[in-house]
Design a protein around this motif. Structure first.
Motif, short mmCIF file in Angstrom:
data_model
loop_
_atom_site.label_atom_id
_atom_site.label_comp_id
_atom_site.label_asym_id
_atom_site.label_seq_id
_atom_site.Cartn_x
_atom_site.Cartn_y
_atom_site.Cartn_z
N LYS B 123 39.19 31.69 50.05
CA LYS B 123 39.42 32.72 50.08
C LYS B 123 38.42 33.81 50.34
O LYS B 123 36.96 33.20 49.83
CB LYS B 123 40.81 33.15 48.69
N VAL B 124 39.17 34.39 51.04
CA VAL B 124 37.88 35.23 51.46
C VAL B 124 37.81 36.48 50.24
O VAL B 124 39.08 36.65 49.08
CB VAL B 124 38.33 36.34 52.51
N PRO B 125 36.48 37.00 49.62
CA PRO B 125 36.56 37.75 48.67
C PRO B 125 37.24 39.00 48.03
O PRO B 125 37.60 39.23 49.32
CB PRO B 125 34.59 38.13 48.55
N LEU B 126 37.89 39.28 47.30
CA LEU B 126 38.26 40.41 47.21
C LEU B 126 37.75 41.30 47.39
O LEU B 126 36.29 42.01 47.56
CB LEU B 126 38.19 40.81 45.28
#
Lengths: 310, 130
Positions: B123-126
């Motif tokens: 996932k892309v980082p928060l």
């Protein structure tokens, strides 16, 4: 560079540049409800000889020093600009080639043309002969430097004869506006040099990504500029300076996903509003200075003492 | 058959995807573990990791340039794209394998994942969502 070649380049430029690329966006305007007396003060203080007349955001007329003189001699200085302005205004569209503008200057003998956006007819800038000359000179200078750089490169492979180490090297190249064909070529060289010098691969990766993003931005949005990379004991410093037009709202530009990229850029897979945030992410510190109408200066610093990162 | 955590060679990738090799016939024994799929080079630059496969439907030379910046292991063009001559030339020059498959991006990703290749990030980082 021969004389013939220069002429060709200028000719090429007036067809490839658009009015919006060289116009001034810092525009003085008056409203139709201003009086001629007020106009006189505006012209005097701003040292200009005429202004577009704008109502809402729509261009409704143009008024100049000749209208003012007529009112002075008739004692009509309390009349409104709306009554005395010329309502038939010759304009240029922002997306017209500069060549059209040059023809129009010749045809009408005017000193300036208001520039409107074709779709909504709003005034977005003004073009004077001075703007045209300045715009052309900037591009020619960039083109000249690029050629010079390529020429030097072709006889002397970059830095072959210069001693380089982690604290003593400097890499600089010009970036041309709209020139996608050579995008990334110089960075490929930079990458090799950094790796020859012996920087850790993770640092090299971050520097090259940031440089590539900066170069893409320059190609897409700016009038061209240069990118330089140097190092000191603890850092690699990447600097990207362009000749304008500058970023009007930096906060907005730094937001991920915000983009003003034209469709042709998006079709290449770029212009998704990730560039500046990505440079920021790659670098340990990043400074962005920009002034609308002037230019943008990015300074990204990468610490070389700890090798971790993206 | 599902491989667990094992590496997959480019030559296996070629077989799985019934792919055509435009550049890099000599590098087919290279092993890969991870991949990134996108048609947005901006996202590739922001999120792709080194030594991954890049699956994309874009064929312009900047795809190769971007891959070079990121040390991408190989480029897989999906949806049956034939790369233009300049793209092939640049891939040769920069020594990046360039393959093309007729599978769509979803199928290409799925088939490789089933054989043990995983995303280079999940996932892309928060805080980095757009």
């Amino acid at each position: 560079m021969t004389q013939d070649k220069k002429i060709t380049k200028t000719q090429e430029l007036i067809y490839s540049l658009r009015v919006k690329d060289v116009m001034s966006t810092d525009i003085v305007t008056v409203s139709p409800s201003n009086t001629m007396n007020e106009l006189k003060e505006i012209l005097r203080i701003r040292r200009i000889s005429g202004t577009p007349v704008v109502e809402g955001k729509q261009l409704v007329g143009i008024v100049g020093i000749d209208d003012l003189i007529r009112c002075l001699s008739n004692g009509e200085m309390d009349a409104t600009v709306g009554e005395k302005m010329s309502k038939k205004v010759e304009t240029l569209c922002a997306d017209e080639p500069l060549a059209n503008a040059v023809n129009k200057f010749e045809q009408y003998g005017f000193g300036r043309f208001p520039v409107i956006e074709r779709n909504h007819g709003r005034l977005i800038g003004i073009l004077t002969k001075g703007d045209v000359v300045k715009g052309l000179l900037t591009r020619l200078e960039i083109a000249y430097h690029t050629e010079e750089f390529r020429y030097n490169n072709s006889i002397n492979p970059v830095f072959d004869n210069i001693a380089m180490d982690k604290t003593n090297f400097h890499f600089q190249y010009r970036v041309d506006s709209r020139d996608f064909n050579v995008a990334g070529e110089s960075i490929n060289k930079l990458k090799k040099i950094l790796s020859q010098i012996g920087f850790p691969p993770q640092i090299i990766r971050r520097v090259t990504i940031a440089a590539y993003e900066a170069e893409m931005n320059m190609i897409i949005y700016s009038y061209g500029g240069h990118i330089s990379v140097s190092a000191d004991q603890q850092h690699i410093i990447l600097e990207a300076c362009d000749a304008g037009p500058g970023i009007p709202d930096i906060e907005q530009a730094m937001r991920q996903g915000f983009s003003t990229a034209p469709v042709w850029v998006q079709e290449l897979g770029f212009g998704a509003g990730m560039g500046l945030p990505n440079i920021n992410k790659c670098a340990d510190t990043m400074e962005l200075k920009s002034e609308a109408g002037k230019g943008t200066h990015i300074k990204a610093v990468f610490n070389t003492t700890n090798g971790d990162g993206v | 058959m599902k491989k667990k955590g094992g590496n997959v060679t480019l030559s296996e990738v070629k077989e799985i995807l019934d792919a055509t090799v435009f550049v890099g016939e000599e590098k087919l024994d290279m092993e890969v573990k991870t991949a990134f799929s996108a048609d947005l080079m901006s996202d590739v630059l922001a999120f792709a990791k080194e030594h991954s496969l890049l699956l994309t439907g874009l064929t312009n030379p900047q795809v190769v340039r971007t891959s070079d910046m990121l040390d991408i292991a190989a480029i897989i063009l999906v949806r049956g794209k034939t790369p233009p001559e300049e793209t092939i030339r640049l891939a040769k020059e920069l020594n990046i394998p360039l393959l093309s498959t007729r599978y769509i991006l979803f199928e290409t990703s799925g088939r490789l994942h089933a054989r043990g290749i995983v995303g280079c990030i999940e996932k892309v980082p928060l805080g980095e969502m757009t």
